[in-house]
Design an enzyme around this catalytic site. Structure first.
Site, mmCIF file in Angstrom:
data_model
loop_
_atom_site.group_PDB
_atom_site.id
_atom_site.type_symbol
_atom_site.label_atom_id
_atom_site.label_comp_id
_atom_site.label_asym_id
_atom_site.label_seq_id
_atom_site.Cartn_x
_atom_site.Cartn_y
_atom_site.Cartn_z
ATOM 1 N N TYR A 1 36.048 -9.712 25.526
ATOM 2 C CA TYR A 1 35.017 -9.878 24.503
ATOM 3 C C TYR A 1 33.692 -9.251 24.914
ATOM 4 O O TYR A 1 32.768 -9.178 24.106
ATOM 5 C CB TYR A 1 34.780 -11.357 24.207
ATOM 6 C CG TYR A 1 35.955 -12.082 23.592
ATOM 7 C CD1 TYR A 1 36.686 -11.523 22.557
ATOM 8 C CD2 TYR A 1 36.329 -13.337 24.056
ATOM 9 C CE1 TYR A 1 37.767 -12.190 22.002
ATOM 10 C CE2 TYR A 1 37.398 -14.014 23.504
ATOM 11 C CZ TYR A 1 38.119 -13.436 22.488
ATOM 12 O OH TYR A 1 39.186 -14.103 21.942
ATOM 13 N N ASN B 1 32.896 -27.948 23.579
ATOM 14 C CA ASN B 1 33.241 -26.585 23.960
ATOM 15 C C ASN B 1 32.604 -25.605 22.990
ATOM 16 O O ASN B 1 32.896 -25.624 21.793
ATOM 17 C CB ASN B 1 34.763 -26.398 23.938
ATOM 18 C CG ASN B 1 35.177 -24.989 24.326
ATOM 19 O OD1 ASN B 1 35.180 -24.644 25.505
ATOM 20 N ND2 ASN B 1 35.508 -24.154 23.347
ATOM 21 N N GLU B 2 31.701 -24.753 23.520
ATOM 22 C CA GLU B 2 31.086 -23.661 22.776
ATOM 23 C C GLU B 2 30.422 -24.117 21.476
ATOM 24 O O GLU B 2 30.655 -23.582 20.404
ATOM 25 C CB GLU B 2 32.114 -22.560 22.493
ATOM 26 C CG GLU B 2 32.649 -21.913 23.761
ATOM 27 C CD GLU B 2 33.584 -20.752 23.484
ATOM 28 O OE1 GLU B 2 33.878 -20.481 22.313
ATOM 29 O OE2 GLU B 2 34.021 -20.104 24.460
ATOM 30 N N LYS C 1 46.923 -15.088 24.693
ATOM 31 C CA LYS C 1 46.332 -15.119 26.026
ATOM 32 C C LYS C 1 47.155 -15.943 27.003
ATOM 33 O O LYS C 1 46.777 -16.087 28.171
ATOM 34 C CB LYS C 1 44.907 -15.659 25.971
ATOM 35 C CG LYS C 1 43.908 -14.746 25.259
ATOM 36 C CD LYS C 1 42.488 -15.225 25.452
ATOM 37 C CE LYS C 1 41.486 -14.346 24.706
ATOM 38 N NZ LYS C 1 41.517 -14.550 23.256
ATOM 39 N N ASN D 1 32.660 -20.266 29.749
ATOM 40 C CA ASN D 1 33.796 -19.425 29.388
ATOM 41 C C ASN D 1 33.354 -17.968 29.413
ATOM 42 O O ASN D 1 32.376 -17.614 28.761
ATOM 43 C CB ASN D 1 34.314 -19.781 27.995
ATOM 44 C CG ASN D 1 34.735 -21.231 27.876
ATOM 45 O OD1 ASN D 1 35.030 -21.881 28.854
ATOM 46 N ND2 ASN D 1 34.768 -21.736 26.644
#
Length: 717
Positions: free
Chosen positions: A484, A426-427, A585, A478
């Site tokens: 953002y 992830n990322e 979130k 994402n």
């Protein structure tokens, strides 16, 4: 006192459906599993890294604890960068009974954060690197029969460049023995306990259809006798009632005392009852036994849900040939005040909330979660994305550990029918060449371990052709438009661009969301980043989700979407939104007590349960006399009454359940807001109270508007 769980009460790993097949004694079935959670004492460090275990076990300062336990339940959740990361010791005394002579004995830990060293009577027994997967250690030769034995575990959650995750930035790695521990006792000839702490039995299904299904049962065996042993491997496939036999097979085999042996049996299941997610999560029960001299000496019980997942680019998910919606959420495992040291009831409560929401699929981010979770998803019919904690950044030293944790994830969860995909990272971006190499390595490993499931890797830039993409079956992205980056409405253009430019790619929106502090409010929120720093009004997140799901629901290109996150969770290196160490979130608060407006937004859109819900119920002290009222209703067009007077008909919002009543005038003092709807003769009603005082006109509740500084605070994203 330790509680012996007989063979028919096998580990929760999928066996909640295959529990009591017969009333027998442990001596008949050969394997015993003993709860090893009680009677521990704990001592917090820091201690020298090379501390002698005998010295570590001596002295005072010990406090009694039961497992599961973490030392970060408070400090990792209440202040920025003020949590303890380091080592600590757990100790337990165990008197080994004489009937263990001639047996094999193992300790199996379901999760220790994050690196564990295990000692028995001062002797090193084994080590494990990684907070989220189970591991098993044989202690047969270290135990003293009929005597006290000292078990010592050194746990350490200090960040390391060679163990994923390599930092605590995206989420905290809680330190401690935070998942259950078991003592496993077997015959010298057994179904392997040491194959990455898996069940040692793998149920591969192929060619699944309503007419038939091919099932291969692969069993890994170990023989610690000095000679080859002749045994019968028996596999029985039971229907869900645990009584009716669907298929059975006996194989006479010779098991060498050298190495680990692998045996396969092949079944064709005619006219199978298929696992059809929440519609019909039917599971067979597979019992695999070893018989020596007509006596069962070992046994494993595993779930078998026969199903075929198929993702069609630009179209959607098909389960057994039937298209199903992929309404997705993400879940972190920690709870307020408990950290990650959860019991079954906590996992069950989370899944019940997710089911109430109407979700059909869960991304368990960003790590392997409790065995209970996957078993319950099998039973509930929730479709699962399982992944490893290769997140956020890279050191170029962690690939071996990532491969280890991916192997553990797959082998320990191979038989769960609910899992459709393995997550690789992830990322992770830099350096791009290393990330591509690492992802290809992990993808090849996943496909070798499990050729029949999908793989996925996730990028946070939202560019399908980013340099690190296309190394897995599915490309996850994402995006946080309006949070953002850009404005909330930018989601529309991005989706249209993907469909136009990449029509043949399997793509998913794997995270989207905005933070919502339920104690901060702004009635007329904008559509881009005015709310950052210490002001996260709930209304902004509500608007964010209304627009995002509105855009997503109008298009079929994305194969699945996943909301970030179901629950607020700890982020111990940050302090934003007026709350330290918290990511807000979630659709539900950290303590699971408050379901935010956005929760009911998705429940109204996704769930089959009736929903009639007025938003902004926590923004009681109103700051505008002229306002609007939003109602979510999946039970027809609602009527709205303000102080007993019916308002004009609403306008339609972003989806068919979204109704907005404009030009509402509030009176001084309290205002009774009432929504009513009728569906098929059944009446529904919701009511809230708003209070208006013209002195407060135009003020902001709960904080001060602050311009966001995304690039500075979020690394340029």
């Amino acid at each position: 006192m330790a509680v012996i769980i007989k063979n028919q009460l096998r580990r929760w790993l999928g066996q909640v459906f295959c529990v009591v097949l017969a009333v027998v004694t442990a001596s008949v079935w050969g394997r015993e599993i003993v709860s090893f959670n009680e009677g521990w004492v704990f001592k917090k460090g820091p201690f020298p890294a090379d501390w002698d275990p005998k010295e570590a076990a001596s002295g005072g300062g010990w406090e009694p604890v039961d497992i599961p336990h973490t030392w970060n339940a408070v400090d990792m959740q209440t202040a920025k960068d003020q949590f303890y990361q380091g080592n600590a010791y757990y100790k337990k005394n165990y008197t080994a009974p004489s009937d263990l002579a001639g047996k094999r004995v193992y300790l199996r830990f379901q999760g220790v954060g994050a690196v564990a060293d295990v000692y028995v009577n001062g002797q090193f027994a084994g080590n494990h690197k990684g907070a989220y997967s189970a591991f098993a250690i044989e202690i047969t030769d270290l135990l003293k029969l009929k005597q006290n034995n000292e078990i010592l575990v050194r746990a350490d959650n200090q960040s390391r460049p060679d163990v994923i995750p390599v930092n605590h930035r995206l989420f905290g790695v809680y330190g401690g023995m935070y998942r259950p521990v078991e003592l496993i006792i077997t015959d010298k000839l057994n179904i392997s306990v040491l194959d990455y702490a898996s069940a040692g039995v793998y149920l591969r299904q192929q060619n699944v259809s309503p007419e038939s299904a091919d099932v291969t049962v692969k069993v890994k065996l170990e023989n610690r006798y000095l000679e080859t042993k002749s045994v019968v491997l028996r596999t029985i496939v039971y229907e869900a009632d645990k009584k009716t036999v669907k298929a059975t097979q006996d194989s006479l085999i010779q098991v060498s005392p050298q190495g680990r042996q692998t045996v396969e049996q092949h079944f064709k299941i005619d006219h199978p009852h298929l696992w059809q997610a929440q519609e019909d999560p039917y599971m067979y029960c597979v019992v695999t036994q070893l018989l020596k001299d007509n006596k069962v000496i070992d046994e494993q019980i595993q779930p078998l849900g026969l199903r075929k997942f198929e993702l069609k680019a630009g179209v959607g998910m098909f389960l057994n040939g039937k298209k199903i919606p992929m309404y997705g959420v993400c879940r972190h495992q920690d709870w307020w005040g408990l950290g990650s040291a959860l019991k079954n009831e906590h996992h069950d409560a989370d899944l019940e909330i997710i089911r109430e929401l109407g979700a059909t699929t869960i991304r368990f981010a960003h790590y392997q979660q409790a065995e209970r979770i996957y078993a319950q998803c099998d039973r509930m019919g929730l479709i699962v994305w399982a992944e490893i904690p290769f997140v956020n950044t890279t050191t170029a030293q962690e690939l071996d550990n990532a491969r280890q944790q991916l192997t553990e994830l797959i082998r320990q969860n191979y038989n769960h029918p609910s899992i459709y995909v393995w997550g690789l990272h992830n990322e992770i971006y830099n350096p791009a060449n290393y990330v591509r190499f690492a992802t290809m390595s992990l993808n090849d490993l996943a496909k070798t371990e499990d050729p029949d499931r999908y793989t996925v890797a996730v990028n946070g830039f939202g560019k399908m052709d980013h340099p690190v993409n296309f190394q897995a079956d599915i490309q996850g992205m994402n995006r946080y438009f309006g949070w953002y980056e850009g404005r909330i409405q930018d989601i529309h253009g991005w989706l249209d661009g993907l469909e136009k430019n990449f029509p043949n790619n399997k793509a998913m929106l794997t995270e989207y969301g905005a933070e919502a502090n339920i104690n901060q409010h702004d009635e007329n929120t904008g559509d881009f980043g005015e709310f950052f720093g210490q002001f996260y009004p709930e209304e902004f997140a509500t608007k964010y989700h209304e627009i995002h799901w509105g855009a997503i629901s109008q298009r079929s290109y994305l194969l699945a979407t996943y909301i970030w996150n179901t629950f607020d969770f700890a982020t111990p290196t940050s302090a934003q939104g007026g709350v330290p160490a918290r990511n807000m979130k979630g659709l539900v608060t950290f303590d699971r007590k408050v379901k935010k407006d956005s929760f009911y937004w998705y429940k109204a859109n996704w769930s089959k349960e009736p929903v009639l819900y007025i938003t902004q119920r926590r923004a009681v002290e109103r700051t505008h006399k002229k306002t609007s009222v939003t109602v979510y209703s999946n039970v027809g067009t609602p009527k709205l009454f303000v102080n007993g007077q019916q308002m004009p008909a609403p306008r339609q919002g972003t989806t068919p359940v979204h109704f907005i009543f404009d030009h509402i005038l509030l009176q001084e003092g309290n205002n009774k807001i009432n929504a009513q709807a009728n569906l098929k003769g059944q009446s529904f009603e919701d009511q809230i109270i708003w209070s208006y005082n013209r002195i407060n006109e135009g003020k902001i509740q709960g904080g001060k508007k602050m311009k966001k500084l995304r690039k500075q605070e979020h690394g340029g994203l």
